[in-house]
Design a protein around this motif. Sequence first.
Motif, short mmCIF file in Angstrom:
data_model
loop_
_atom_site.label_atom_id
_atom_site.label_comp_id
_atom_site.label_asym_id
_atom_site.label_seq_id
_atom_site.Cartn_x
_atom_site.Cartn_y
_atom_site.Cartn_z
N ILE A 16 -10.55 -20.90 122.94
CA ILE A 16 -10.69 -20.21 124.22
C ILE A 16 -9.56 -20.61 125.15
O ILE A 16 -8.97 -19.78 125.84
CB ILE A 16 -12.05 -20.56 124.85
CG1 ILE A 16 -13.18 -19.97 124.00
CG2 ILE A 16 -12.15 -20.01 126.27
CD1 ILE A 16 -14.56 -20.39 124.44
N SER A 17 -9.22 -21.92 125.12
CA SER A 17 -8.13 -22.37 125.98
C SER A 17 -6.81 -21.78 125.56
O SER A 17 -5.93 -21.54 126.38
CB SER A 17 -8.06 -23.90 126.01
OG SER A 17 -7.71 -24.39 124.76
N ALA A 23 -2.42 -16.31 128.95
CA ALA A 23 -2.31 -15.42 130.09
C ALA A 23 -1.80 -16.13 131.33
O ALA A 23 -1.70 -15.54 132.39
CB ALA A 23 -3.67 -14.79 130.39
N CYS A 24 -1.51 -17.40 131.20
CA CYS A 24 -1.09 -18.19 132.35
C CYS A 24 0.37 -18.58 132.22
O CYS A 24 0.92 -18.66 131.13
CB CYS A 24 -1.94 -19.45 132.48
SG CYS A 24 -3.69 -19.08 132.71
N GLU A 80 2.37 -21.55 120.20
CA GLU A 80 2.97 -20.82 121.31
C GLU A 80 1.94 -20.59 122.41
O GLU A 80 2.24 -20.71 123.60
CB GLU A 80 3.54 -19.49 120.82
CG GLU A 80 4.32 -18.74 121.88
CD GLU A 80 4.99 -17.48 121.37
OE1 GLU A 80 5.41 -16.67 122.21
OE2 GLU A 80 5.08 -17.31 120.14
N GLU A 81 0.71 -20.24 122.04
CA GLU A 81 -0.34 -20.05 123.03
C GLU A 81 -0.67 -21.35 123.74
O GLU A 81 -0.90 -21.38 124.95
CB GLU A 81 -1.60 -19.50 122.35
CG GLU A 81 -1.48 -18.07 121.87
CD GLU A 81 -1.38 -17.09 123.02
OE1 GLU A 81 -1.95 -17.38 124.10
OE2 GLU A 81 -0.75 -16.04 122.87
N LYS A 82 -0.70 -22.45 123.00
CA LYS A 82 -1.09 -23.73 123.55
C LYS A 82 0.01 -24.35 124.41
O LYS A 82 -0.24 -24.87 125.50
CB LYS A 82 -1.45 -24.70 122.42
CG LYS A 82 -1.84 -26.10 122.86
CD LYS A 82 -3.20 -26.12 123.51
CE LYS A 82 -3.61 -27.55 123.87
NZ LYS A 82 -4.93 -27.58 124.52
N ASN A 378 3.94 -34.77 120.33
CA ASN A 378 2.74 -35.45 120.81
C ASN A 378 1.48 -34.66 120.46
O ASN A 378 0.49 -35.21 119.97
CB ASN A 378 2.82 -35.66 122.32
CG ASN A 378 1.60 -36.38 122.87
OD1 ASN A 378 1.41 -37.56 122.65
ND2 ASN A 378 0.74 -35.64 123.59
N TYR A 379 1.52 -33.35 120.70
CA TYR A 379 0.35 -32.52 120.42
C TYR A 379 -0.01 -32.55 118.94
O TYR A 379 -1.19 -32.59 118.56
CB TYR A 379 0.60 -31.08 120.86
CG TYR A 379 -0.54 -30.15 120.50
CD1 TYR A 379 -1.78 -30.27 121.11
CD2 TYR A 379 -0.37 -29.18 119.53
CE1 TYR A 379 -2.84 -29.44 120.76
CE2 TYR A 379 -1.41 -28.34 119.18
CZ TYR A 379 -2.65 -28.48 119.80
OH TYR A 379 -3.69 -27.66 119.44
N LEU A 380 1.01 -32.55 118.09
CA LEU A 380 0.75 -32.54 116.65
C LEU A 380 0.17 -33.86 116.15
O LEU A 380 -0.28 -33.94 115.00
CB LEU A 380 2.03 -32.19 115.89
CG LEU A 380 2.49 -30.74 116.04
CD1 LEU A 380 3.85 -30.54 115.39
CD2 LEU A 380 1.47 -29.77 115.44
#
Length: 557
Positions: A16-17, A23-24, A80-82, A378-380
């Motif tokens: 969802i995030s 969109a942000c 890409e979305e995250k 970091n995210y990975l």
Amino acid sequence: MKRYQRFVKPVAAAVISFMVLGACSNNLATEGAEPAARNQEGATKEEPIVLSIVNSAGGTPSFPTGDPFWDNNPVAKALEEKLNIKLKWDVYSGVGKDKLNVTLASGDYPDLIMLSDPARVIADKIAIPLNDLIDQHGQDLKKKYGSALNLLKQSDGKIYHLTNSYLPEGAAPPGYGYSLQVRKDIYEALGSPKLETSDDVYNYLKRVKENYPKTHDGQTMYPLSGFNRNWGSPYFGMIAMAGSPADSKLYIGKDGSVQYWPKAPWAQEVLQFYNKLYREGLIDPEAFTQDYATWQKSKLYPARVAAHIGGWNQTYDVLKTYTDAKLPNAENMYFQNAVFKFPSGDKPAVFSVSKKGTGAIIITDKCKNPEAAMKLLNYLTTEEGNLLAMNGPEGIQWDMAGGKPTLKKSYLDRWIAGEKQVNIEKETGMGHYARLVGSDLGKTSWGTYWILKDDPIATNDTRAQQRDKALSPYWYDATTLGDLMVGADTDTLNKQQAVDKRLYENAFSVILAKSEAECLAEFEKFVNNLDAAGAVQVEAYMTKMHKLYENRLAGKP
């Protein structure tokens, strides 16, 4: 051997995030980016940050980088979305190191480079220091690597590369590694006796010889068999049972001293045990000369092997051969795992893992947005990011079910049926980003394997469950045992090569001795020959480096 997290509540929330973030506007915009695009609702969406990356180290999915999948796969879309970050990939096939050298010499190299050995790019100042980036944008990464980051520091105190396949801080690996493997049908027919000590194993092999001298079609049955691949099967498995860190060839004393394994207090006992099996006809006499392919074809596939000491995977797939051949009782002819101990041995060390990890990824001095690169890395390392990289995003091959990530039945059935992994990689993106800073060692906070299709609970693989239970207590932390010869002078390196040669070749004379007295004499010669080749000098150097690494790992100067 692997052969290694912080998920925001359920993964469904993450999806969802992703949608909301898509969109942000994102705060990772590059300088001079193209004007922001507008979505259907009129809101602005910043152009993604594009980072170029080359993999010269191998291990990527088996499809060409020219395939649009590389830029348009489900994991790339999720990232890409995250993060509003997109990778522009290149992969060097063949000898990637050679092509990388040409690329580096040209000066036209990418933002990130995956490679096997970072020494040159660090020396040539192509790799930038990461300390400040980690402090500012790598808090999850710091937790995942833990004290192992100290071992990634160079002499100037700077970190220039990160690794993959490391054991995360506080994690324990699944059950992999070396073991005694016994064929289930024979083992159960003999009453499933305990196999906890070397005496237990000796008595079991004697019973096999007495009760199963021939196969169902009249061929000789071998109570214990094996093959010769740099002695990897014949003695690595055996010394792992005695406590030598698997594959290391070394014995670590309680004072931290490093010696070659024949100098361990238990070494003579281990080789005497092997020699006893040989003299009494309990081991295949060709176990020390036949290669792996010959062993499979002439011994394993014709069902002439009752037991084997080596890597668990070396016999794992043979069940299909037996069932395809419709051998009597074929469904019970697979191999079970057992770990046994020697009276004078240490705790078995069947699987070596490193908190430091292997391989390398660097951020180059050409990177215009190193902050974005570090945020990606970091995210990975987070639980969410690592699970994404290993399996693809939620909703394709897996969903959250019963409070944990679970393979969908349609994909579970395909994995169990043996479908080629590349097909599912193509659909899910799994594995595509896994070797940047990912690890499949340890388990998720839900108790699953990182790679869901390898999880024996998820796939109801009772054989792998048995392997896990038998082997998982016996892993060994070999973090400080890698790179022990770094910086050694030419004389010490030459001595190491001479010792290694004797270590492999001269053990034969001990195991194949015709009497116990001859075995003991050959063992003494074996150790003396190692010292004559320079073992003491090499051991002193390795001990110095091992203690240095232990201090670094502990954060000491």
